[in-house]
Motif scaffolding. Structure first.
Motif: not given
Lengths: 480, 575
Positions: B388-390, B400-402, B472-474
């Motif tokens: 979820n977070f990722l 996205s690291p930023p 991108a989807i964790g």
């Protein structure tokens, strides 16, 4: 000149307000002027929407007649609006300077709080507590100011609708810090506009006969509201001044609702519904965005024609890729709107904006399809404003694409450009600060002009008097 | 002189500013023992700053004054929960359509945001009317609430039933017994409709009136007298604070009875009740709701477009599973596991369904549906390593690291960096067609390397690069664009600064951070008090933080500490 009734009233200086002169209204109520805000999320690169004609200088103020243009002469983004060219006013180079001078000038951040308010914003303690900045406007939006001015007791003062995420980014503020919630589906809008399940139609309902039980219950609901108001008034005496204000405001809204439920509003006898089509079911039942917007457009047209409300807004958040034919798997915000100099992305953002233009054209068509008794259309008596919170890929707000449509006082059928505004703003390069010294006129002044069109005698919207070296006070020139 | 007054005197003599009032002269606030004639016992002394009468808590004088206590309207959640609880087992409540509330500083229960608007007022009316209509047709409701059957045709019996209904139902709606004058007002309303329409109509419209009452929609705290601008809450007022704190809903019968019996007048009584409330499933729902808002579980809805060519398993069904896992994870950690923030940040336990099991690379539950799972310890540790977070802080093709870093820095550390400059290129950095494939990290390093970017991005990317093991989807990955993932990074701008290697170490560092703990407490304070913390609230945050630490860092102990906190039992009386 063919003097319509409205023109006569204009000539007398009487149009545009909630003014009902008994001797006039009994015969045939005047056609009210309405306001529709169409607010979209994200803008488009300038080169997608700007329009130019040969021989006109970039650096001097100029304008040209849209009616004379072929469809191909319209910019890519605005092409779908061509059919309404005689009823358009395309403004080139207005800036949301009120946002640019504040501490979070990116369009997505400060844009919604300033777009219709031209007010300073409050970051709501974000620094003290947590991330998740919540930017709150410190003043009402102009549509709500207008709604208060032209709203009729016993009718809805305004109606707000739109897509899912707007609550986080709403542009409509009833007062400082208070953005208004929206209705998300045509069905919700329908039941709010027409709680009886049908439009009133062009003729008043028959009266007389003994009340049925349902009639009594309906009257009881209004009576309960009266009872409840008294309870609010009582409780308001027991709390602090600021809490009292909140309870008083709640009580006033109960009163407003009571008038609507009881049909006892001041506008009751002068109810303008001659152009109100008879409908018994909500339009826009589909789940696709296209169906939804089509439904919203139809409902706003009905609301205006039946004079249920005179102020409406449709707010849309970013479109999904599938809604405008973008490349699968991409995200508009993350992957395209920060397009830089990428030609493919710029083109896609053009298509994105063109889709919004097509949606607006659909709404204008709905408004134009309903005839007023004087032969004009609902669109002719409505000022429609299309705006968004961002200017360009930089997400700055220095060069907003703003389109006014319909009628209602401005001189339509024109493309108006303010020269001297940096035409390159929005096409890459530069940073905050220096480049924005060459912005166009503050859009705050358009808000003043709008307010004046609806009879508000004001010279300023919001609390910002100047920004980036330009005045935010006074109406915008070149609109009439 | 009650215990509360004694405590006040002790505090005043010790030089603390402010004091707590004792009695209550306003009958409608039901301060001491309930209103006359409604069964009040006169036993409720009301809680004071230290209701148990033991030693006063060690807090600084400025903390003795409760902060602002603005009038709170029921939030959307509170309204819906309260209606559900009010009619549970007595009436099938029709679906209600209440508009959402504005978010203030991260939470949708901000008292200052909970003002009325026309749509809301109209929606309350529609809901009240609809519920009234349904209720008037349900004999079960009448029997269950008023204890009297509808006595059709017998006007006197109907009137008696109507009055009984008003008194019983009114106590639940007002969250305290009604005073006789209030009963009279509602009886008069009922009788007007009783004679003008019929019994069912009168019942319907009476329910309609109740559910639009200010006493229902707002949480009035009117106890008096105030001394030094501060008043102790009445038992019923405190009961409401407790139930809305722990359940986001109205007090149940047991809590109202406890208030009536004066049991909330001391620490033991309050603690007993709050622990009882915490044992109810509604406490789990509230705890999840707090974490949902704090950690932005719903952001996924906005950022759910992923490139399905790269991520063929991505689908709306997977998105809802990912979203649901967050709720299940939080509930599991707090109520079925260790219950600590550290565990929230490091736990490898979770619940998965078949789709999620695929994403995590673990065995699917058997039988199908949701089941407990242990995630690979080298791959996952706590919330910030979950999809979820990722995924909600990713572009459609790459993480996205930023974005991830900014979310951690702001949400977990309560720090804020200036907004990105307007011309910052925030798009997904693309591979150069000529320069050979780079890793996502390399692309972001290039993008954020200019000096103007480096200041903020050393902080943001410091976290973000530590999460480069997730796409991108964790999903966990060791390779990115056919090169090894580099998740070595350095935390900057925190109390646990320093180098670390990969997401597990990063999560462990965060679990040891006092700053993260303080941030969680600050967010909890915000949620619990329905207002943002102000500068002079810092000592209150410290008080709660100390309590939390002293209780083994259990989240539920933070809830208990909040309830037992002197401020929670008193209010600021402003003019």
């Amino acid at each position: 000149m063919n003097m319509t009734r409205r023109n006569v009233l204009h000539a007398l200086g009487l149009a545009g307000g909630s003014l009902y002169l008994p001797s006039l209204t009994q015969a045939a109520p005047m056609i009210p002027k309405r306001l529709l805000m169409f607010l979209t999320w994200h803008s488009s690169p300038y080169q997608n929407w700007k329009m130019r004609r040969p021989g006109l200088s970039e650096n001097a103020d100029h304008e040209f007649d849209l009616k004379a243009l072929a469809q191909a002469d319209f910019s890519m983004a605005y092409q779908p609006l061509w059919e309404f060219r005689s009823k358009l006013l395309i403004l080139d180079a207005l800036s949301n300077a009120a946002n640019l001078i504040q501490d979070n000038p990116q369009g997505h951040n400060g844009g919604p709080a300033t777009l219709l308010t031209s007010s300073t914003y409050d970051r709501n303690g974000a620094k003290m507590v947590v991330g998740g900045t919540t930017i709150k406007s410190t003043g009402p939006s102009v549509d709500q100011m207008i709604a208060q001015r032209i709203g009729v007791a016993g009718r809805l003062r305004s109606i707000e609708m739109g897509s899912n995420l707007i609550d986080n980014y709403g542009c409509i503020w009833q007062a400082a810090g208070q953005s208004l919630p929206i209705l998300r589906t045509p069905a919700q809008v329908w039941s709010r506009l027409f709680p009886n399940g049908t439009t009133p139609g062009p003729t008043p309902p028959p009266t007389g006969g003994p009340p049925t039980r349902d009639d009594k219950i309906a009257a009881g609901r209004a009576s309960v509201l009266d009872f409840t108001q008294a309870r609010y008034a009582k409780m308001a005496t027991k709390v602090s001044a600021s809490d009292k204000q909140r309870l008083d405001s709640h009580r006033q809204m109960l009163r407003d609702l009571e008038l609507r439920l009881s049909g006892a509003g001041a506008g009751g006898s002068a109810y303008y519904s001659a152009s109100c089509p008879t409908m018994v079911a909500s339009p826009g039942a589909g789940t696709a965005l296209r169906d939804k917007i089509d439904g919203f457009g139809k409902l706003v047209s009905l609301a205006f024609a039946c004079d249920v409300t005179r102020v409406a807004s449709i707010q849309l958040d970013k479109m999904a890729i599938g809604d405008f034919g973008g490349p699968a798997g991409m995200d508009v915000h993350q992957d395209m709107a920060h397009h830089g100099t990428d030609a493919q992305k710029i083109m896609m953002m053009g298509k994105y904006y063109q889709t919004h233009a097509a949606q607006l054209a659909g709404i204008l068509r709905q408004l134009d399809a309903i005839r007023e008794p004087d032969g004009t259309t609902v669109l002719d008596n409505t000022i429609v404003v299309w705006a968004n919170e961002c200017g360009s890929w930089e997400h700055q707000t220095a060069h907003l694409p703003i389109v006014v449509a319909g009628g209602g006082g401005f001189k339509m059928g024109r493309y108006v450009r303010w020269g001297g505004a940096d035409p390159n703003v929005g096409v890459g390069g530069g940073g905050n600060g220096e480049r924005y010294q060459r912005i166009g006129p503050p859009h705050s002044r358009l808000l003043v002009s709008l307010a004046r069109q609806f009879g508000l005698d004001i010279n300023q919207v919001g609390n910002i008097t100047s920004a980036k070296g330009q005045t935010c006070v006074g109406p915008l020139d070149r609109l009439t | 002189m009650g215990k509360r007054s004694l405590v006040i005197m002790m505090l005043v003599s010790a030089g603390c500013e402010g004091s707590i009032g004792g009695g209550n002269t306003d009958p409608s606030s039901n301060g001491n023992g309930g209103p006359p004639g409604t069964g009040g016992t006169g036993m409720d002394p009301g809680p004071g700053p230290n209701p148990g009468g033991g030693p006063a808590p060690t807090i600084t004088p400025s903390c003795m004054r409760p902060g602002a206590t603005p009038l709170r309207r029921l939030s959307e959640n509170e309204y819906v929960n309260t209606i559900a609880d009010m009619f549970k087992g007595k009436l099938m409540v029709p679906a209600l359509d209440i508009p959402g509330d504005n978010v203030g500083a991260g939470f949708a229960n901000d008292a200052y945001q909970l003002v009325a608007n026309q749509l809301l007022v109209d929606s309350y009316e529609r809901s009240a009317s609809l519920i009234g209509q349904t209720a008037s047709r349900a004999a079960m409701m009448l029997q269950g609430i008023a204890g009297c059957p509808p006595a059709a045709g017998n006007a006197a019996a109907e009137s008696a039933c109507g009055k009984a209904f008003i008194q019983t139902f009114g106590r639940r709606v007002f969250r305290r017994p009604m005073v006789p004058a209030e009963v009279d007002e509602f009886v008069a309303l009922f009788e007007r409709f009783h004679s003008g329409i019929d019994f069912a109509g009168a019942l319907q419209l009476t329910v309609d009136a109740f559910l639009q009452s200010p006493e229902f929609l707002y949480r009035f705290e009117l106890s008096q007298p105030a001394q030094g601008g501060i008043a102790g809450l009445s038992g019923y007022e405190l009961a409401s604070r407790l139930s809305f704190l722990v359940w986001e809903s109205m007090p149940d019968e047991a809590l109202l009875t406890a208030a009536a019996m004066g049991k909330l007048g001391n620490v033991a009584g309050i603690e007993g009740e709050v622990r009882r409330l915490l044992g109810d499933p509604r406490a789990r729902a509230t705890t999840i709701d707090f974490h949902r808002q704090w950690l932005e579980f719903d952001r996924l809805e906005q950022e759910s477009e992923k490139d399905t060519r790269l991520y063929p398993i991505w689908s709306p069904t997977l998105v809802s599973a990912i979203r649901e896992e967050s709720d299940r994870f939080v509930g599991g950690v707090i109520f079925d596991g260790k219950g600590t923030l550290a565990d929230l940040l490091t736990s490898t336990k979770t619940e998965v369904n078949t789709l999620l099991a695929r994403l995590y690379g673990v065995a699917a539950p058997n039988p199908a549906g949701w089941g407990a799972a242990m995630l690979p310890a080298g791959e996952r540790a706590g919330f910030f390593t979950r999809p979820n977070f990722l995924a909600s802080h990713s572009h459609s093709q790459n993480g996205s690291p930023p974005l991830r870093g900014n979310a951690i820095y702001s949400r977990a550390f309560c720090n804020e960096l200036p907004a990105a400059p307007p011309d910052a290129d925030q798009s997904n950095p693309a591979q150069s067609p000529t320069a050979g494939m780079k890793t996502n990290r390399q692309l972001f390093e290039e993008r954020t390397s200019p000096a103007a970017c480096a200041g903020c991005h050393s902080v943001l990317n410091g976290f973000g690069y530590g999460l480069e093991n997730y796409d991108a989807i964790g999903r966990f990955r060791r390779q990115d664009n056919m090169q090894p993932v580099n998740a070595q990074s350095t935390m900057v701008g925190t109390d646990v600064d320093g180098a670390f290697s990969g997401p597990i170490q990063m999560s462990q560092k965060m679990a040891g951070s006092e700053q993260v703990k303080h941030c969680m407490v600050a967010n909890w304070f915000r949620f619990a008090m329905a207002r943002q913390a102000e500068t002079d609230d810092e000592c209150r945050l410290k008080y709660l933080g100390d309590k939390l630490k002293g209780a083994g860092n259990q989240f539920v102990e933070l809830v208990v500490a909040t309830a037992l906190w002197p401020e929670f039992s008193s209010r600021t009386v402003s003019q």
